[in-house]
Enzyme design. Structure first.
Site, PDB file in Angstrom:
ATOM      1  N   GLU A 270       0.820  -1.210   0.000  1.00 33.71           N
ATOM      2  CA  GLU A 270       0.000   0.000   0.000  1.00 33.71           C
ATOM      3  C   GLU A 270       0.858   1.265   0.000  1.00 33.71           C
ATOM      4  O   GLU A 270       0.604   2.221   0.730  1.00 33.71           O
ATOM      5  CB  GLU A 270      -0.963  -0.014   1.203  1.00 33.71           C
ATOM      6  CG  GLU A 270      -1.923  -1.201   1.145  1.00 33.71           C
ATOM      7  CD  GLU A 270      -2.977  -1.217   2.245  1.00 33.71           C
ATOM      8  OE1 GLU A 270      -2.739  -0.626   3.305  1.00 33.71           O
ATOM      9  OE2 GLU A 270      -4.037  -1.833   2.024  1.00 33.71           O
ATOM     10  N   ASP A 349      -8.396  -8.953   4.478  1.00 36.65           N
ATOM     11  CA  ASP A 349      -8.120  -7.814   5.350  1.00 36.65           C
ATOM     12  C   ASP A 349      -9.110  -7.727   6.507  1.00 36.65           C
ATOM     13  O   ASP A 349      -9.981  -6.863   6.492  1.00 36.65           O
ATOM     14  CB  ASP A 349      -8.179  -6.521   4.509  1.00 36.65           C
ATOM     15  CG  ASP A 349      -7.595  -5.345   5.262  1.00 36.65           C
ATOM     16  OD1 ASP A 349      -7.031  -5.565   6.337  1.00 36.65           O
ATOM     17  OD2 ASP A 349      -7.705  -4.216   4.758  1.00 36.65           O
ATOM     18  N   GLU A 377     -12.333  -1.984  12.517  1.00 39.11           N
ATOM     19  CA  GLU A 377     -12.344  -1.346  11.198  1.00 39.11           C
ATOM     20  C   GLU A 377     -13.478  -1.866  10.320  1.00 39.11           C
ATOM     21  O   GLU A 377     -14.187  -1.090   9.682  1.00 39.11           O
ATOM     22  CB  GLU A 377     -10.999  -1.579  10.501  1.00 39.11           C
ATOM     23  CG  GLU A 377     -10.960  -1.025   9.083  1.00 39.11           C
ATOM     24  CD  GLU A 377      -9.622  -1.209   8.390  1.00 39.11           C
ATOM     25  OE1 GLU A 377      -8.689  -1.737   9.010  1.00 39.11           O
ATOM     26  OE2 GLU A 377      -9.521  -0.809   7.211  1.00 39.11           O
TER      27      GLU A 377
HETATM   28  C1  GCV Z   1      -2.382   0.583   8.464  1.00 36.45           C
HETATM   29  C2  GCV Z   1      -5.980  -2.048   5.685  1.00 36.45           C
HETATM   30  C3  GCV Z   1      -6.375  -0.790   6.384  1.00 36.45           C
HETATM   31  C4  GCV Z   1      -5.222   0.201   6.424  1.00 36.45           C
HETATM   32  C5  GCV Z   1      -4.043  -0.484   7.112  1.00 36.45           C
HETATM   33  C6  GCV Z   1      -3.700  -1.744   6.335  1.00 36.45           C
HETATM   34  C7  GCV Z   1      -2.589  -2.536   6.998  1.00 36.45           C
HETATM   35  O1  GCV Z   1      -5.778  -1.823   4.340  1.00 36.45           O
HETATM   36  O2  GCV Z   1      -7.487  -0.241   5.768  1.00 36.45           O
HETATM   37  O3  GCV Z   1      -5.627   1.340   7.139  1.00 36.45           O
HETATM   38  O4  GCV Z   1      -2.941   0.368   7.188  1.00 36.45           O
HETATM   39  O5  GCV Z   1      -4.819  -2.584   6.274  1.00 36.45           O
HETATM   40  O6  GCV Z   1      -2.898  -3.460   7.715  1.00 36.45           O
HETATM   41  O7  GCV Z   1      -1.427  -2.226   6.795  1.00 36.45           O
END
Ligand code: GCV
Length: 654
Positions: A270, A349, A377
């Site tokens: 990411e 995720d 989340e």
């Molecule tokens: C910290 C998901 C979340 C992101 C997070 C990522 C991760 O994509 O939405 O906010 O980033 O996981 O675990 O690195």
């Protein structure tokens, strides 16, 4: 400081006024003495105390049988109750600390404790990862995926001066057996990168607040630190200058924090930098850091959350679920001993329902850390009351090699980590009942065989006391809440269907045409992702037997994961006997009814718990109900319009 409402260990215990003797010298034993004094116990220096802490080797003096203390490890303890006296025999000072909290737990429950309780943690590494930013991030805020206010560590660009709250937090974590905390977000932005260097004196203050409670501090670091902080032209892990930069940086950290735990790294994920930029793989990257940390006893938690987040939705061959395995399984056996490959429990995720990640059983020659998410989340942002311990138990109980093989809890040898859910909110977790998730995570990290309902009993007793109506009411709200949430959100393991970016509330096609690789492929005939080996992406083949075959076949795939593995017509009949479309309608209507029941259960507790706390939960529950209705109506309407198949029971769909 604003007033902070209790999490657990709310204060008074029936131990008040009793006498205590703690034998031995260690800073953790001093913490036991200080905490006991706060709970109204009186220290005495003779063998007649009501509560005695004694090294295991000397426990015979207090008539504790050798069999109860033999081989106790440094964090282990045995609590023996004889002749009205309680003796805690400890393997090491940390064992005394955990033994003290066991005594408090027993006291809070007011139940007859067994004559002897012997306890050892199941795993050495029991960690919480904070996704706290130092500076307020323009999109993600102070705490990424945080639903409980600001950070307890940082405030708008710096480490907080007053760390009283961190000290209280550390005590609460010690009470549930947590021994490692990473204080900053795995997405390491420019400001946060400097925690490793410029901010070390302030980070050392946080470490000092955690230390009395047996907790070691970890930092998330940027793989590009040599460039970002050192002005170097490269961060290539095989470059000698880069290696020297890390060696020096690590030595500096240990100069400031002698018991520093190590690094957490999100690399090539990411947008975070990583070894791929230099044609190196993740073992090259992780081992380079591991070698800098090894001489000091430090660890690298290297995350396996690596996938292409710039995917083309038109391309049905690329499957995000496959990515971690494709990147990491071939590297099994190449990681140094102090590298822990940290794997999210599912291949996507932290969804409400996913299969367990196949990376964990694939890496038998690697220390794999299981990563869970306490912050909600994808499970309602701490606006919905969702108790996650039942989900975690299912994950921990999964047997990747079949009924005769080990549980996942045993296969993941590198311990457990979880994304934390607290902030500077007066209730710590926004939703007061979300405290139960943090509590349960710690308890399961200590002993993955604990029953979620028993854990909840403990939390209720330690937080609210022993009122039977409160206990019954909170169980009614929380026991099945994960399944309730699943019922009114994305069906049958298909995942996502949330609003992009913030991930709250329904948006069936929110990610359908996006680059993030999270699709459901619903059309007028059917829905689901074909991940079979025969006709799909082949993801099912990443599992060992019996699961590869179990997931591959429509005859054996469990209903709750059907759409994760298969694309089927709406008229496909589940093992339950219902069609997919009727299942969608039924579960969404039922889910909302269950939320209505929960709201009524909570309303009935008015007067039985603190009014302000009751108000806070009630306010969240109004939103939970509104949101559940929104989910129900959007999902049902979407599938009625797509499929044209009416609800057998003729209920209102729009
Ligand atoms: C910290 C998901 C979340 C992101 C997070 C990522 C991760 O994509 O939405 O906010 O980033 O996981 O675990 O690195």
């Amino acid at each position: 400081m604003t007033s902070i409402h209790p999490m657990w260990l709310t204060g008074d215990t029936p131990l008040r006024g009793r006498t205590l003797q703690v034998m031995g010298e260690h800073r953790l034993l001093d913490s036991v003495r200080a905490d006991a004094a706060e709970h109204g116990l009186r220290h005495v220096d003779d063998d007649g105390a009501d509560l005695v802490f004694v090294p295991a080797a000397d426990a015979g003096r207090f008539a504790v049988a050798d069999a109860h203390v033999d081989g106790l490890g440094p964090e282990g303890f045995a609590v023996a109750r004889t002749d009205g006296r309680t003796v805690v025999a400890y393997g090491g000072a940390a064992g005394a600390l955990y033994g003290w909290f066991q005594v408090l737990r027993d006291a809070a429950a007011h139940e007859d404790a067994p004559p002897v309780t012997r306890c050892e943690p199941e795993r050495e590494l029991r960690m919480l990862d904070h996704w706290d930013n130092v500076a307020v991030h323009p999109v993600m805020g102070q705490v990424e995926r945080g639903y409980a206010g600001g950070s307890i560590f940082f405030d708008d660009g710096r480490v907080r001066e007053d760390l009283t709250r961190v000290e209280r937090y550390a005590r609460l974590l010690a009470a549930i057996g947590i021994n490692r905390v990473a204080i900053n977000n795995v997405n390491v932005h420019a400001r946060e990168a400097r925690l490793l260097t410029d901010d070390l004196p302030a980070v050392a203050r946080i470490a000092a607040a955690l230390r009395p409670w047996g907790i070691r501090l970890h930092l998330s670091v940027s793989f590009a630190s040599p460039m970002l902080l050192g002005g170097m032209p490269t961060a290539d892990p095989l470059d000698a200058g880069v290696q020297q930069w890390w060696d020096a940086a690590v030595a500096h950290v240990y100069g400031a924090i002698p018991d520093f735990g190590g690094f957490v790294v999100k690399a090539d994920s990411e947008g975070q930098p990583g070894p791929f930029a230099y044609g190196r793989d993740h073992a090259d990257g992780a081992n380079m850091l591991a070698r800098a940390l090894a001489p000091h006893g430090g660890l690298v938690h290297w995350r396996a959350f690596v996938y292409n987040h710039r995917q083309d939705w038109r391309d049905r061959k690329t499957d995000r679920a496959r990515a971690a395995y494709d990147h990491f399984a071939p590297l099994d056996g190449r990681f140094d001993d102090n590298v822990l490959v940290q794997v999210k429990y599912g291949p996507l995720d932290f969804q409400t329902r996913e299969p367990v990640s196949p990376v964990i059983p694939a890496m038998r020659d690697t220390r794999v850390t299981l990563e869970l998410q306490v912050t909600q989340e994808y499970t309602g942002h701490q606006r919905h009351a969702v108790y996650l311990a039942p989900q975690w138990r299912e994950i921990l109980d999964f047997r990747p090699f079949g009924d005769d093989g080990p549980r996942l809890a045993e296969v993941a040898r590198g311990g457990m980590a979880a994304v934390a859910n607290v902030g500077d909110d007066a209730y710590w977790t926004g939703h007061p009942l979300a405290q139960a998730n943090l509590y349960a995570y710690g308890r399961l990290a200590w002993d993955s065989t604990l029953d979620p309902a028993v854990i909840l009993d403990e939390w209720i007793a330690l937080t609210f006391g022993t009122d039977a109506a409160v206990r019954r009411g909170i169980h009614a709200v929380l026991d099945d809440s994960w399944l309730t949430y699943e019922a009114h959100t994305a069906p049958l393991g298909v995942c996502f269907m949330v609003n992009p970016h913030h991930h709250y509330g329904p948006s069936v096609d929110g990610y359908e045409y996006s680059p993030w690789g999270t699709y459901h492929f619903a059309d007028r005939d059917g829905i689901g992702v074909d991940r079979t080996v025969a006709t799909g992406t082949g993801f099912a083949g990443q599992y060992p037997e019996p699961w590869a075959s179990t997931y591959e076949s429509l005859d054996t795939v469990p209903d709750e994961l059907l759409l994760f593995f298969h694309h089927v017509p709406y008229t496909h009949r589940l093992h339950s006997g219902r069609t997919v479309i009727q299942h969608i309608y039924d579960t969404h209507f039922e889910g909302v009814q269950r939320v209505e029941g929960v709201v009524a259960e909570w309303a009935a507790l008015r007067g039985a718990v603190d009014d302000a706390l009751h108000d806070r939960v009630s306010e969240r529950m109004s939103e939970q109900l509104r949101s559940a209705l929104e989910w129900r109506d959007q999902i049902n309407t979407y599938f009625l319009r797509k499929s044209g198949i009416a609800d057998e029971r003729g209920r209102e769909i729009y």
